[in-house]
Design a protein around this motif. Structure first.
Motif, PDB file in Angstrom:
ATOM      1  N   GLY A 127       9.504  11.627 -17.039  1.00 36.65           N
ATOM      2  CA  GLY A 127      10.404  12.570 -17.695  1.00 36.65           C
ATOM      3  C   GLY A 127      10.238  13.969 -17.140  1.00 36.65           C
ATOM      4  N   GLY A 128      11.235  14.814 -17.445  1.00 42.62           N
ATOM      5  CA  GLY A 128      11.195  16.188 -16.979  1.00 42.62           C
ATOM      6  C   GLY A 128      11.753  16.311 -15.571  1.00 42.62           C
ATOM      7  N   ASN A 129      11.616  17.513 -15.038  1.00 45.59           N
ATOM      8  CA  ASN A 129      12.107  17.780 -13.676  1.00 45.59           C
ATOM      9  C   ASN A 129      11.327  16.963 -12.638  1.00 45.59           C
ATOM     10  OD1 ASN A 129      13.893  19.672 -14.716  1.00 45.59           O
ATOM     11  ND2 ASN A 129      12.430  21.384 -14.494  1.00 45.59           N
ATOM     12  N   GLU A 130      12.028  16.644 -11.576  1.00 47.85           N
ATOM     13  CA  GLU A 130      11.412  15.908 -10.456  1.00 47.85           C
ATOM     14  C   GLU A 130      10.813  14.570 -10.878  1.00 47.85           C
ATOM     15  OE1 GLU A 130      11.712  16.924  -7.395  1.00 47.85           O
ATOM     16  OE2 GLU A 130      12.659  18.811  -7.985  1.00 47.85           O
ATOM     17  N   SER A 131      11.472  13.927 -11.834  1.00 52.56           N
ATOM     18  CA  SER A 131      10.939  12.647 -12.313  1.00 52.56           C
ATOM     19  C   SER A 131      11.720  11.455 -11.767  1.00 52.56           C
ATOM     20  CB  SER A 131      10.967  12.601 -13.843  1.00 52.56           C
ATOM     21  OG  SER A 131      12.303  12.713 -14.320  1.00 52.56           O
ATOM     22  N   LEU A 156      10.178   1.956  -2.736  1.00 52.90           N
ATOM     23  CA  LEU A 156      10.115   2.607  -4.052  1.00 52.90           C
ATOM     24  C   LEU A 156       9.452   3.970  -3.858  1.00 52.90           C
ATOM     25  CD1 LEU A 156      10.334   2.187  -7.255  1.00 52.90           C
ATOM     26  CD2 LEU A 156       7.920   1.525  -7.110  1.00 52.90           C
ATOM     27  N   SER A 157      10.149   5.044  -4.224  1.00 49.29           N
ATOM     28  CA  SER A 157       9.641   6.390  -3.923  1.00 49.29           C
ATOM     29  C   SER A 157       9.789   7.319  -5.125  1.00 49.29           C
ATOM     30  CB  SER A 157      10.403   7.005  -2.735  1.00 49.29           C
ATOM     31  OG  SER A 157      10.278   6.204  -1.586  1.00 49.29           O
ATOM     32  N   PHE A 158       8.852   8.250  -5.254  1.00 46.64           N
ATOM     33  CA  PHE A 158       8.942   9.307  -6.277  1.00 46.64           C
ATOM     34  C   PHE A 158       8.018  10.454  -5.868  1.00 46.64           C
ATOM     35  CE2 PHE A 158       5.942   6.043  -7.780  1.00 46.64           C
ATOM     36  CZ  PHE A 158       4.780   6.780  -7.960  1.00 46.64           C
ATOM     37  N   ALA A 159       8.304  11.625  -6.424  1.00 50.32           N
ATOM     38  CA  ALA A 159       7.464  12.797  -6.152  1.00 50.32           C
ATOM     39  C   ALA A 159       6.158  12.675  -6.930  1.00 50.32           C
ATOM     40  CB  ALA A 159       8.193  14.071  -6.557  1.00 50.32           C
ATOM     41  N   SER A 160       5.058  13.079  -6.322  1.00 48.14           N
ATOM     42  CA  SER A 160       3.750  13.007  -6.981  1.00 48.14           C
ATOM     43  C   SER A 160       3.770  13.873  -8.241  1.00 48.14           C
ATOM     44  CB  SER A 160       2.651  13.499  -6.039  1.00 48.14           C
ATOM     45  OG  SER A 160       2.607  12.691  -4.870  1.00 48.14           O
ATOM     46  N   PRO A 161       3.467  13.314  -9.406  1.00 48.50           N
ATOM     47  CA  PRO A 161       3.541  14.097 -10.651  1.00 48.50           C
ATOM     48  C   PRO A 161       2.626  15.312 -10.645  1.00 48.50           C
ATOM     49  CG  PRO A 161       3.418  11.755 -11.139  1.00 48.50           C
ATOM     50  CD  PRO A 161       3.158  11.916  -9.677  1.00 48.50           C
ATOM     51  N   GLU A 162       1.469  15.218 -10.009  1.00 47.11           N
ATOM     52  CA  GLU A 162       0.541  16.352  -9.995  1.00 47.11           C
ATOM     53  C   GLU A 162       1.085  17.518  -9.183  1.00 47.11           C
ATOM     54  OE1 GLU A 162      -1.071  13.274  -6.983  1.00 47.11           O
ATOM     55  OE2 GLU A 162      -0.135  13.306  -8.970  1.00 47.11           O
ATOM     56  N   ILE A 163       2.048  17.245  -8.313  1.00 46.35           N
ATOM     57  CA  ILE A 163       2.674  18.303  -7.528  1.00 46.35           C
ATOM     58  C   ILE A 163       3.985  18.750  -8.175  1.00 46.35           C
ATOM     59  CG2 ILE A 163       3.732  18.860  -5.296  1.00 46.35           C
ATOM     60  CD1 ILE A 163       1.739  16.963  -3.990  1.00 46.35           C
ATOM     61  N   ARG A 174       0.828  -1.211   0.000  1.00 44.00           N
ATOM     62  CA  ARG A 174       0.000   0.000   0.000  1.00 44.00           C
ATOM     63  C   ARG A 174       0.857   1.254   0.000  1.00 44.00           C
ATOM     64  NH1 ARG A 174      -4.163   0.315   4.835  1.00 44.00           N
ATOM     65  NH2 ARG A 174      -4.774  -1.655   3.815  1.00 44.00           N
ATOM     66  N   VAL A 175       0.383   2.283  -0.722  1.00 45.06           N
ATOM     67  CA  VAL A 175       1.112   3.542  -0.793  1.00 45.06           C
ATOM     68  C   VAL A 175       1.167   4.209   0.574  1.00 45.06           C
ATOM     69  CG1 VAL A 175      -0.962   4.857  -1.429  1.00 45.06           C
ATOM     70  CG2 VAL A 175       1.325   5.746  -2.010  1.00 45.06           C
ATOM     71  N   ASP A 176       2.299   4.849   0.857  1.00 44.00           N
ATOM     72  CA  ASP A 176       2.483   5.610   2.089  1.00 44.00           C
ATOM     73  C   ASP A 176       2.837   7.042   1.692  1.00 44.00           C
ATOM     74  OD1 ASP A 176       2.942   6.469   4.668  1.00 44.00           O
ATOM     75  OD2 ASP A 176       4.973   5.647   4.745  1.00 44.00           O
ATOM     76  N   PRO A 177       1.830   7.914   1.520  1.00 45.34           N
ATOM     77  CA  PRO A 177       2.102   9.271   1.051  1.00 45.34           C
ATOM     78  C   PRO A 177       2.701  10.133   2.157  1.00 45.34           C
ATOM     79  CG  PRO A 177      -0.223   9.023   1.524  1.00 45.34           C
ATOM     80  CD  PRO A 177       0.406   7.678   1.741  1.00 45.34           C
ATOM     81  N   GLY A 178       3.460  11.158   1.730  1.00 38.59           N
ATOM     82  CA  GLY A 178       4.010  12.081   2.719  1.00 38.59           C
ATOM     83  C   GLY A 178       4.811  13.180   2.057  1.00 38.59           C
ATOM     84  N   ALA A 179       4.482  14.441   2.363  1.00 38.62           N
ATOM     85  CA  ALA A 179       5.205  15.624   1.894  1.00 38.62           C
ATOM     86  C   ALA A 179       5.388  15.616   0.380  1.00 38.62           C
ATOM     87  CB  ALA A 179       6.553  15.720   2.585  1.00 38.62           C
ATOM     88  N   GLY A 180       4.317  15.329  -0.348  1.00 37.15           N
ATOM     89  CA  GLY A 180       4.374  15.336  -1.804  1.00 37.15           C
ATOM     90  C   GLY A 180       5.038  14.099  -2.392  1.00 37.15           C
TER      91      GLY A 180
END
Length: 219
Positions: free
Chosen positions: A202-206, A161-168, A95-101
């Motif tokens: 792709g792009g920044n923060e990817s 496995l972690s990445f920044a939320s694309p919508e943010i 399950r996803v564990d969201p936090g600070a974007g």
């Protein structure tokens, strides 16, 4: 008076014979051939059939493995044969564990074999579309201290496995069909159907990152 003279002569002759009989060299029995061999040759040499062990050749001891060599061989074998192979593992995404974007997922590997095996290091991961084409660059390894994880049958290890939320973040995104997970030191990947939406490709923060495997199923 010949009678007494004859008697005296006989007595004298008898005394001489008696004196000669006292000498050991004259009347001693002759030594046999066996006696001569014993006296001159000494003890018979030891040979086959005497029960004496035949000494081992000098190189036999040098060719025998020492205890240290045996231990090293056993250790090498354990390192080679003890690793968990792809065919002995099942992969899933927790399950996803969201936090600070951020979006954080535990990628779990479970030992489904009937033997104990080990994992060490980072798993390989890649998002792919329905045709199997990779989406985005390979995830990078997050700084962490790898440890050997021993998995008994049914036990699990996990990697974050972690990445920044694309919508943010505003990164270019795509929705993968699956996540391919490759156990450390293996070539064959395990496919996990992806149901957690878009990921940055792709792009920044990817950037997508993974941590080294640790015991358990997640934080």
């Amino acid at each position: 008076m010949r009678g007494p003279a004859l008697v005296a002569g006989a007595v004298a002759l008898l005394g001489g014979l008696t004196a000669c009989g006292d000498g050991a060299a004259t009347n001693a029995p002759r030594p046999t051939a066996a006696d001569r061999a014993t006296a001159t040759d000494g003890p018979a040499p030891t040979g086959r059939g005497t029960g004496s062990p035949t000494p081992s050749p000098p190189q036999a001891a040098a060719e025998s493995p020492t205890a240290g060599d045996t231990a090293a061989s056993a250790s090498s074998s354990a390192r080679t044969d003890g690793r968990c192979h792809s065919s002995e593992l099942r992969a899933r995404v927790g399950r996803v564990d969201p936090g600070a974007g951020q979006r954080n997922f535990p990628v779990v590997l479970t030992n489904v074999s009937d033997r104990t095996c080990t994992l060490y290091g980072y798993p390989g991961t890649a998002f792919v579309d329905a045709s199997g084409r990779q989406l985005g660059p390979d995830p990078r390894r997050a700084p962490s201290a790898p440890e050997t994880v021993t998995l008994t049958p049914g036990a699990s290890a996990w990697s974050g496995l972690s990445f920044a939320s694309p919508e943010i973040s505003g990164a270019r995104a795509a929705t993968p069909d699956a996540l391919l997970v490759t156990p450390p030191d293996e070539r064959n990947s395990l496919e996990v159907h992806w149901t957690a939406g878009e990921v940055p490709v792709g792009g920044n923060e990817s950037t997508v990152s993974v941590t080294a495997l640790a015991p358990g199923t997640g934080p």
